[in-house]
Design an enzyme around this catalytic site. Structure first.
Site, mmCIF file in Angstrom:
data_model
loop_
_atom_site.group_PDB
_atom_site.id
_atom_site.type_symbol
_atom_site.label_atom_id
_atom_site.label_comp_id
_atom_site.label_asym_id
_atom_site.label_seq_id
_atom_site.Cartn_x
_atom_site.Cartn_y
_atom_site.Cartn_z
ATOM 1 N N ASP A 181 4.196 -23.130 -18.719
ATOM 2 C CA ASP A 181 3.237 -22.152 -18.216
ATOM 3 C C ASP A 181 2.376 -22.773 -17.123
ATOM 4 O O ASP A 181 2.829 -23.677 -16.416
ATOM 5 C CB ASP A 181 2.385 -21.601 -19.374
ATOM 6 C CG ASP A 181 2.042 -20.138 -19.182
ATOM 7 O OD1 ASP A 181 1.233 -19.832 -18.296
ATOM 8 O OD2 ASP A 181 2.584 -19.296 -19.914
ATOM 9 N N HIS A 231 -3.498 -18.310 -17.627
ATOM 10 C CA HIS A 231 -2.399 -17.745 -18.408
ATOM 11 C C HIS A 231 -1.923 -18.702 -19.500
ATOM 12 O O HIS A 231 -1.721 -18.312 -20.655
ATOM 13 C CB HIS A 231 -1.257 -17.405 -17.450
ATOM 14 C CG HIS A 231 -0.155 -16.595 -18.035
ATOM 15 N ND1 HIS A 231 1.020 -17.152 -18.504
ATOM 16 C CD2 HIS A 231 -0.031 -15.269 -18.206
ATOM 17 C CE1 HIS A 231 1.818 -16.200 -18.946
ATOM 18 N NE2 HIS A 231 1.205 -15.046 -18.777
ATOM 19 N N SER A 559 4.112 -11.580 -22.122
ATOM 20 C CA SER A 559 3.607 -12.958 -22.161
ATOM 21 C C SER A 559 2.884 -13.240 -23.464
ATOM 22 O O SER A 559 2.945 -14.349 -23.996
ATOM 23 C CB SER A 559 2.621 -13.204 -21.016
ATOM 24 O OG SER A 559 3.250 -13.601 -19.847
#
Length: 913
Positions: A181, A231, A559
């Site tokens: 990520d 994220h 996600s």
């Protein structure tokens, strides 16, 4: 070494520096809020895989230099499952034909791929409530592992039965979860506050460095920090967050986390970086790998999909987000399309968290029992103060509203200075309301929104006389208004935001909770493989965020669903000591819980089950998966399309119980869904659905399997009736097994009603030549003339708006295995030609051929130089655009759909030097 012609489809767009290509949903009602990955190519950059026995990097570089291809290294890619490197040619203006041919023909080279640069890879929908900077409270720098009881009632865990496993003591302890990520803020106290052995985030690295932009050389570092996108930190908290004041906890909070930073601050990366991250996570001993990134593809042959499939084949399960391009059919993302991976759809949360600053209420007394609530500070924010609430209602306003866009009526108190006024924000702006309330001496105001959309809650502005203001959602205000209407006194204890803790209030989602999220991408793949496999909650998920970006955040997307599924794998591994990807996939799939289908465009909730192409096997049930004693030989069944229809198949039931079990076998169809709307060539987000279903017949409808034994069940299938082939419906359902031991299992299947090979792939009315200085949507007249500067060998069109080049526009409407754009000389044009698939061509248009395409738009200027580096002579030309049919043979001209552009004339205003 590799023959160049075998590489041509992959190398076709490598040198097309002028290519403007974007992955897009070209359906009739595309959702602009969906996160869609886009891509282009890094000129002169290659990924090279070594032939066995030629794994010497220095030798390869020397060999390249000897053959006139001096390179610099982008990344070493030397792993047990992949041995190679990514390189950058020192001179990118080299003849592309010569460069690619030479690389492909060298003895040390097994495979070559162009380096692709991706943007917007993270598969999140972005937050419903902002992550603003907040005080994270009186946490110590390092937090100990959390207690299992802190997840009681947390909705995502209740939906997936994770809470039951926590209650049994399963936390993922001893399992290593590798995450690819944007990095992680491991300094966050809820993620342990440290990095390395003994920490929650114990391993991983930075694959890119601080200045990476996708095209330049990555500069790896030892620490996956900082996370400038947020994220990765959000994903990490879903897996491993410890006990915190906001009431959530990681699904595998006892697991060890590894983070591989592969995304830059804009969510961008490149395929060589991602290949390195995938392989490094495997090399470092990850027991399961979680990937919440993707580029829309629908092809399991995509290089990233192939990479993760190798890892799965080597025995490590990979869990990947399926994408946020729903509700169009055939909208899944790579690498989630990879064979054997667990690709995850998103379910809407049954509770919607609202994230803000913490304050409290008490009933009937300012010193009563306190209940926490979340609010957003306004200007000015509240000081530390406790006062009763007073609500503006229709009988206290002159216009009969619950707002104060007009002065209050005589029914309202004339002095509201000792109250906190609760008022609806609608009909006018916040300062106007504050000014009207000030006429009654109101100095403290809590606004609330007029609808239940949490995005409509913001930081309000007020009048100069206001001493404190904030805003809460309608859902919170409704609770207070109900209490006040019944005569209950409600006191609000407000806390200065500078010293307050973050707060979260959870509101029931009765409308869509437990239903597949509208944004969640649909399968199947373009070759009718079952996709997605499973679903978990991914909408409105509260988790950790970098400390300098607010510490916590509410986000939505596949996600968010993916790390929850990876955590479930970790719990199963701890409980059952099973790590085989195929076995895990079957366990989770067979025990899933199916959800009903909601058509978001018509706002209809059907009693029919949601299609397998939308929810996979259904909502994961972790407790049932761990405790089931029955296993099935396969996790799903593809019946393919009508041309390749599988009308007979079988599966095996294995009884792992200590006693014989009798299974009743049945069929539970799900709703079918059209790919296209009538007359539209691209997948539609609002296409029709139907209750039409296949008919399944079983060799046995009841079978008794002895302890430790197995039974084979044959399935005969008849196609659904009443569907329209031209709309390419996808039908599906579930084979059900109900055992006398109380276990209920499912085996999902799907098929495509119609012919995938009949798809044209390229829009016949949107493949043409246009003027690069004009509008790309306006085709040039037939036989138009362009006068161009004489180009150099191997050159590409300069980035100059002053020069008018002939440019190619192609609209790709569906998945296409291979697209060719061959240049055809017309009339007496003196070009040398080669016969390709029965057509005399002078070469390929720059950027072609291109392989494994999905709904793209190509806008490519042409300066007279072919993809092979040949300067065309002056003359008259047209392009033969050929799209290989799905399941087609690339060497058979009959397996292509062909469109020929209008003719165009090339002249040069100078001659070769």
């Amino acid at each position: 070494m590799v023959a160049y012609l075998q590489l041509l489809p992959l190398l076709g767009v490598l040198f097309a520096g002028g290519v403007h290509s974007k992955t897009s949903n070209v359906g009739d009602t595309a959702d602009a809020n969906n996160t869609v990955g886009s891509w282009d190519y890094v000129p002169g950059a290659y990924i090279i895989e070594y032939e066995q026995g030629h794994e010497n990097e220095a030798s390869l570089f020397s060999t390249l230099h000897t053959h006139g291809l001096p390179v610099s290294k982008r990344m070493s890619l030397s792993y047990s499952l992949f041995k190679g490197a990514s390189v950058q040619l020192d001179a990118v203006s080299l003849d592309p034909q010569a460069a690619s041919t030479k690389i492909a023909s060298l003895a040390p080279v097994k495979n070559v791929w162009p380096v692709m640069r991706y943007q917007n890879l993270e598969l999140g929908k972005f937050a419903s409530t902002s992550g603003v900077k907040r005080n994270v409270g009186d946490f110590s720098q390092h937090v100990s592992r959390a207690a299992a009881d802190s997840d009681t009632g947390y909705a995502p865990h209740v939906l997936t039965q994770v809470d039951k496993l926590h209650a049994e003591g399963y936390t993922g302890k001893g399992i290593r979860v590798g995450v690819i990520d944007s990095g992680v803020d491991y300094k966050h106290p809820v993620l342990g506050g440290c990095f390395g052995e003994g920490c929650i985030v114990a391993y991983g690295m930075d694959l890119i460095g601080p200045d990476f932009n996708g095209t330049n050389t990555p500069v790896p570092g030892p620490y996956p920090y900082p996370d400038c996108l947020g994220h990765g930190t959000h994903v990490s908290g879903i897996i491993a967050a410890q006990k915190n004041p906001l009431g959530f906890i990681g699904a595998a909070y006892g697991a060890t986390l590894g983070m591989y930073k592969a995304l830059d601050c804009g969510g961008g990366s490149s395929n060589d970086v991602l290949m390195a991250a995938f392989n490094q996570a495997y090399e470092d001993g990850s027991d399961v790998i979680s990937i919440s990134i993707g580029i829309y593809s629908g092809w399991k042959e995509d290089p990233l999909a192939v990479t993760v499939s190798r890892i799965v084949d080597a025995g490590v399960p990979v869990v990947i987000a399926n994408g946020n391009q729903g509700p169009a059919v055939f909208s899944s993302a790579s690498p989630g399309d990879g064979a054997g991976v667990m690709n995850v759809a998103s379910i809407d949360n049954t509770e919607t968290p609202f994230l803000g600053t913490e304050a409290f209420t008490s009933l009937n007394s300012p010193s009563g029992n306190l209940t926490s609530f979340a609010w957003l500070p306004g200007t000015p924010a509240f000081p530390n103060i406790t006062l009763p609430l007073w609500a503006v209602t229709p009988n206290t306003t002159t216009d009969g509203s619950s707002s104060a866009c007009s002065p209050l009526s005589s029914s309202a108190p004339t002095d509201l200075s000792d109250k906190i006024v609760l008022v609806q924000l609608t009909g006018c702006d916040d300062p106007t309301i504050a000014a009207n309330l000030a006429k009654n001496n109101a100095t403290y105001i809590i606004y609330y929104s007029s609808d239940d959309d949490l995005d409509d809650v913001y930081s309000v502005s007020t009048a100069p006389s206001t001493l404190g203001a904030g805003m809460v959602p309608l859902q919170q205000a409704t609770i207070w208004l109900d209490l006040l209407s019944k005569g209950t006194d409600v006191y609000a204890k407000m806390v200065d935001p500078q010293s307050a803790n973050p707060g979260a209030t959870y509101f029931p989602n009765n409308a869509t909770g437990g239903i597949v999220s509208d944004f969640s991408s649909w399968g199947p793949t373009w070759e009718a493989d079952v996709n997605p496999h499973i679903a978990t909650p991914g909408a409105s998920i509260l988790s950790t965020y970098p400390l300098n970006m607010g510490a916590y955040y509410v986000d939505s997307g596949t996600s968010m669903a993916t790390p929850l599924m990876a955590s479930i794998y970790a719990l199963i591994m701890q409980a059952r000591s099973i790590k085989d990807p195929k076995a895990l996939l079957s366990m989770v799939s067979s025990t899933a819980k199916q959800t009903k289908y909601r058509d978001s465009y018509q706002s209809i909730l059907y009693n029919d089950l949601a299609p397998v192409a939308q929810q996979g096997a259904g909502l994961a049930q972790a407790y049932d998966a761990i405790h089931a004693t029955t296993t099935l030989s396969v996790s799903s069944i593809s019946l393919n399309d009508t041309d390749h229809f599988v009308n007979s198949t079988y599966f095996t039931i294995k009884n792992g119980a200590k006693q014989a079990v009798t299974y009743s076998i049945g069929h539970l169809p799900s709703r079918s869904r059209d790919t296209f709307k009538a007359g539209v060539s691209s997948p539609s987000q609002s296409s029709n659905s139907s209750s039409s279903a296949a008919t399944l017949t079983f060799s046995d409808t009841k079978v008794t399997v002895p302890a430790g034994g197995s039974a084979k069940i044959t399935v005969e299938v008849a196609l659904p009736q009443g569907l329209t082939k031209a709309n390419l419906p996808v039908y599906s359902g579930y084979i059900t097994l109900n055992g006398t031991n109380g276990e209920s299992l499912v085996l999902p299947y799907l098929g495509v009603f119609g012919s995938l090979s009949s798809l044209q792939g390229i829009d016949s009315s949107n493949g043409y030549i246009y003027h690069s200085t004009g509008h790309y949507w306006q085709a040039a007249p037939n036989n138009d003339i362009w006068t161009l500067p004489y180009p150099s060998v191997g050159s590409q069109p300069p980035n100059s708006a002053a020069i008018d080049f002939p440019a190619l526009y192609i609209l790709v409407t569906t998945g296409v295995p291979l697209i060719r754009a061959d240049i055809i000389p017309l009339g007496n044009t003196p070009a040398n030609t080669t016969k390709v698939l029965g057509v005399d061509t002078a070469g390929s248009f720059p950027g072609f051929p291109v392989q494994w395409v999905f709904s793209n738009i190509y806008q490519i200027p042409f300066n007279g130089v072919t993809q092979e580096g040949i300067i065309l002579p002056e003359g008259n030309y047209a392009l033969s655009l050929r799209a290989l049919k799905i399941f087609g043979d690339a060497n058979n001209s009959d397996d292509y759909y062909t469109v020929q552009t209008q003719s165009f004339n090339i002249k040069y205003n100078s001659t070769a030097a």
